[in-house]
Scaffold this active site. Structure first.
Site, PDB file in Angstrom:
ATOM      1  CD  GLU A 377      11.792  13.575   6.526  1.00 26.60           C
ATOM      2  OE1 GLU A 377      11.694  14.578   5.252  1.00 26.60           O
ATOM      3  OE2 GLU A 377      11.639  12.515   6.196  1.00 26.60           O
ATOM      4  CG  ASP A 460       7.792   8.421   5.632  1.00 28.30           C
ATOM      5  OD1 ASP A 460       6.927   8.889   5.161  1.00 28.30           O
ATOM      6  OD2 ASP A 460       8.861   8.753   5.020  1.00 28.30           O
ATOM      7  CD  GLU A 488       8.862   7.782   0.202  1.00 26.01           C
ATOM      8  OE1 GLU A 488       7.670   9.203   0.618  1.00 26.01           O
ATOM      9  OE2 GLU A 488       9.921   8.035   0.702  1.00 26.01           O
TER      10      GLU A 488
HETATM   11  C1  GCU Z   1       9.039  11.437   3.189  1.00 24.91           C
HETATM   12  C2  GCU Z   1       9.900  11.825   1.763  1.00 24.91           C
HETATM   13  C3  GCU Z   1      10.500  12.791   1.845  1.00 24.91           C
HETATM   14  C4  GCU Z   1       8.957  13.753   2.139  1.00 24.91           C
HETATM   15  C5  GCU Z   1       8.738  13.290   3.871  1.00 24.91           C
HETATM   16  C6  GCU Z   1       7.318  14.181   4.026  1.00 24.91           C
HETATM   17  O1  GCU Z   1      10.643  11.399   3.914  1.00 24.91           O
HETATM   18  O2  GCU Z   1      11.056  10.700   2.043  1.00 24.91           O
HETATM   19  O3  GCU Z   1      10.763  11.855   0.038  1.00 24.91           O
HETATM   20  O4  GCU Z   1       9.982  15.270   1.940  1.00 24.91           O
HETATM   21  O5  GCU Z   1       8.326  11.724   3.999  1.00 24.91           O
HETATM   22  O6  GCU Z   1       6.436  14.017   4.265  1.00 24.91           O
HETATM   23  O7  GCU Z   1       7.400  15.475   3.923  1.00 24.91           O
END
Ligand code: GCU
Length: 763
Positions: A377, A460, A488
């Site tokens: 990400e 996730d 979440e």
């Molecule tokens: C999900 C979440 C993010 C977090 C990511 C992770 O995508 O929405 O906020 O950073 O998980 O676990 O790294």
């Protein structure tokens, strides 16, 4: 809901309504309501489950008062923990206090707990010439306490290991007393909390013979600060007030809160420490995995050291999340590297991390180590410089190994541009590294001080996922299971969702892992993989992404406290039953009245399945509107495939669901053979994972006899109706629950009920 047959839906509702009304009526059978004892009506929930209200049962109170009359903690102040911060202080006006020894923490907890529950002070006494007064509660280790040394055999104690404890009722001559013994001060503290829990849940304490120890060595929290935080203290539940960010720890608060930054210690840090110790959680990585390098600067390290000082007596160690490219950050000038020096095998890269870790360790001697989100990400990682995850993880691990630190390397990686299915990447990238034969003939390239930290499922943190295929696959690498405690995807701070059953489902799922000859392992549940018993891993870890913020009740929704409680209890012993954990939590948090306990527990136990039903039933994943992860929006395309509901539901005229069977992406093939077959075949896949693995034809016949579409409608409606039932049922507790908390939960349930069927307004 996408389409439906209205008359049929109406019939379903009538049947459901009748069934639920019966349940509600059963639960509402009147016993005389008792006003919640010792609960000031404005109680905010700030004590979490360490709320020591007077014992409401008169006979039990008499028994307890007879059995427990004095507290004896020999040498409680002798073994002071390290303190880096010379002038460590609580903020002005604090009600909690700093302690300097672990046994002091145990003694103080007994004073507080027994005083509250027995409704009278329990004196702290000394043993006096080795004699024990009748009714004493003696706490310590063989090293700290001659009384403990005499009362329990070294052999019995050896069996509970470093952090375990014995709690025993002992008779000596005419004296009957209780011994709480550990091999370490921390073990004794854990035993103390276990003893108090017995009384909080109104169990007899006069014939005790308890031996307990944790199954997993590192029981940790990851704190994402304000990301996915639903427990900030401003009106919407996000963020904070008065210059605070909403996070539990203040590092950079401004305005009215500028004087409340670390190194100043706040009440909520100590409440948190006590609560985590009561569960046996022994570490917390304090910053977001999308890491800010500020946490490695000298100014922050000084603040972190103060926090570590305050938590140390409770056995809670600190860790930090780091960014792989931190060495290039100009905030560390003149000690910075260039991109070309980020070679994980190079002395510059390793030297930099060693120096940084040494600096942290000189302020925090028991610092745990680093958590890394790399090439995930948008976070940088070794792949940006031509190396793989094994190279990167081992580079940092080698730098910190001489300091006794570990690296938690997260496996949350995906790339839907490369794979035909986002879910396949981790297995493909990490698996081969685990297989590699090393120069010494052993297998697996990851270093001994690396943990691969893997989310419970391959997507996730969805409300329900199959287990991650990595569990059992990485037999030559230390595995850490990462569970999400912050809600979440499970209703955030608006929905009452008890996640204990979800953790239990994950931990007790059979991986069907086999050995190198293809023979099924004897112990092979996810819990066995994580606790090391399946594949003989010597070092073990479990991690909860925490839900702690600066709200009065620390978790935003009063019932979110239960999720932290359940995570901690299951981290200690993953074989526990989530219903029993719920029962304990209700008794400790709300009331010991039987009707109240039964009612709240029943609400909790169905709440997760209800959420699954109205948000993502039958194994459909990620149906959320972009970003917030609260409101379902199945038709949404969020600008990129693998963040979009339509990518996951693949809705078309033929059916619904992501084909991950051999005719589709074949994610199923990443599982061990037994699961591979089970998941790969639409006739054998569990229905609650149906759309996870198959593109299900609209007319597919379900086990219930209903066609697939009808079943979907039925599930959605079941979930929604359950929330109505919870809202109505909570009303029956009005006279049993203190006013503020009753009202706050009531208000949340009203929002919950409105949002469950519609997804609500974007929040
Ligand atoms: C999900 C979440 C993010 C977090 C990511 C992770 O995508 O929405 O906020 O950073 O998980 O676990 O790294």
């Amino acid at each position: 809901m996408i389409r439906g047959s209205v008359p049929r839906l109406r019939r379903t509702l009538v049947v459901l309504g009748t069934a639920l009304a019966t349940v509600a009526a059963t639960l509402a059978v009147a016993t005389t309501p008792v006003a919640a004892a010792g609960s000031p009506d404005d109680y905010s929930g700030s004590d979490l489950w360490l709320r020591y209200v007077p014992v409401s049962d008169a006979k039990l109170l008499r028994d307890y008062r007879r059995t427990v009359t004095a507290i004896v903690v020999e040498n409680a102040d002798a073994d002071r923990v390290h303190r880096h911060t010379a002038d460590l202080t609580m903020a002005p006006g604090s009600t909690e206090k700093l302690v300097e020894t672990t046994l002091g923490a145990a003694r103080d907890e007994l004073v507080r707990g027994l005083g509250g529950m027995l409704g009278q002070p329990t004196p702290v006494t000394t043993a006096g010439a080795g004699t024990v007064r009748d009714g004493s509660v003696v706490v310590g280790t063989p090293a700290s306490s001659p009384l403990v040394r005499r009362a329990v055999s070294a052999r019995d104690l050896a069996a509970v290991g470093d952090e375990g404890y014995l709690v025993r009722s002992v008779s000596r001559g005419r004296a009957r007393f209780t011994v709480i013994a550990g091999n370490s001060d921390l073990g004794a503290l854990y035993g103390t909390f276990a003893f108090l829990r017995l009384m909080q849940t109104q169990k007899p304490v006069d014939h005790l013979r308890i031996a307990d120890s944790p199954k997993i060595k590192h029981r940790l929290l990851n704190n994402w600060e304000t990301e996915r935080l639903y427990a900030g203290n401003n009106a919407s539940g996000l963020g904070g007030l008065n210059g605070e960010s909403g996070a539990i720890f203040n590092f950079a608060a401004t305005g009215a809160s500028a004087g409340r930054n670390l190194p100043v210690i706040l009440d909520r840090y100590i409440v948190m420490a006590r609560a985590l110790a009561s569960l046996g959680i022994n570490g917390i990585t304090i910053n977001n995995v999308n890491a800010d390098n500020a946490y490695l600067t000298s100014a922050r390290i000084a603040q972190e050291a103060a926090l570590a000082d305050a938590l140390r007596p409770y056995g809670i160690r600190l860790g930090l999340s780091i960014r792989y490219t931190a060495p290039t950050d100009s905030r560390f000038a003149p000690d910075t590297l260039t991109n070309s020096q980020l070679d994980p095998y190079g002395t510059e890269f390793r030297g930099w991390w060693t120096r940084r870790a040494q600096q942290v360790q000189s302020a925090i001697p028991d610092f745990m180590g680093f958590t890394v989100k790399a090439n995930s990400e948008g976070q940088p990682g070794p792949q940006d410089f031509g190396y793989d995850h094994g190279d990167g993880a081992n580079g940092i691990a080698a730098a910190v190994a001489p300091l006794g630190m570990t690296v938690h390397w997260r496996t949350f990686v995906y790339n839907a541009e490369v794979d035909n299915d986002r879910l396949k990447r981790a297995y493909l990238e990490f698996g081969p590294i685990d297989d590699e034969v090393q120069p010494d003939g052993t297998r697996g390239r990851f270093a001994d001080n690396v943990f691969l930290q893997t989310k419970n499922g391959p997507l996730d943190f969805q409300a329900r996922e199959p287990i991650h295929p990595m569990f059992g696959r990485m037999e030559n690498t230390n595995q850490a299971l990462e569970l999400q405690v912050t809600q979440e995807y499970t209703g955030q701070n608006w929905m009452l969702t008890y996640l204990g059953p979800m953790y239990e489902e994950v931990l007790k799922t059979d991986t069907y892992a086999t050995d190198e000859n293809g023979k099924l392992l004897r112990e092979r549940l996810v819990g066995n993989i994580v606790d090391g018993s399946a594949q003989h891993h010597p070092d073990t870890a479990i991690v909860g992404v925490a839900n702690l913020g600066n709200a009065d009740n620390l978790t935003g929704h009063h019932f979110s406290q239960a999720n932290l409680f359940a995570f901690g209890r299951q981290a200690w012993n993953w074989t526990l039953d989530s219903t029993d954990i719920a029962t304990d939590w209700v008794r400790m948090t709300w009331s010991n009245d039987r009707r109240v306990v039964d009612t709240i527990r029943t609400m909790m136990m169905g709440s997760w399945e209800a959420l699954v039903s109205y948000q993502t039933p039958l194994g459909i994943g990620h149906q959320f509107a972009e970003g917030a992860h609260y409101r379902p929006d199945p038709a949404d395309w969020a600008g990129r495939d693998d963040w979009s509901p339509v990518y996951y539901n693949k809705a078309d005229s033929a059916g619904l669901g992501f084909d991950r069977s051999p005719t589709g992406s074949n994610l199923a093939a990443q599982y061990f053979p037994r699961l591979q077959r089970r998941y790969g075949d639409i006739d054998s896949v569990p229905e609650n994972l149906l759309m996870w693995f198959h593109h299900v034809p609209w007319g597919h016949r379900m086990d219930s006899g209903r066609p697939f579409w009808d079943e979907l409608v039925y599930r959605y409606q079941m979930g929604v109706q359950y929330v109505t039932w919870m809202r109505e049922t909570w009303e029956t507790l009005r006279t049993d629950i203190d006013a503020r908390r009753f009202g706050e939960v009531r208000a949340k349930l009203a929002v919950h009920e409105a949002d469950a069927p519609t997804g609500g307004t974007p929040r």
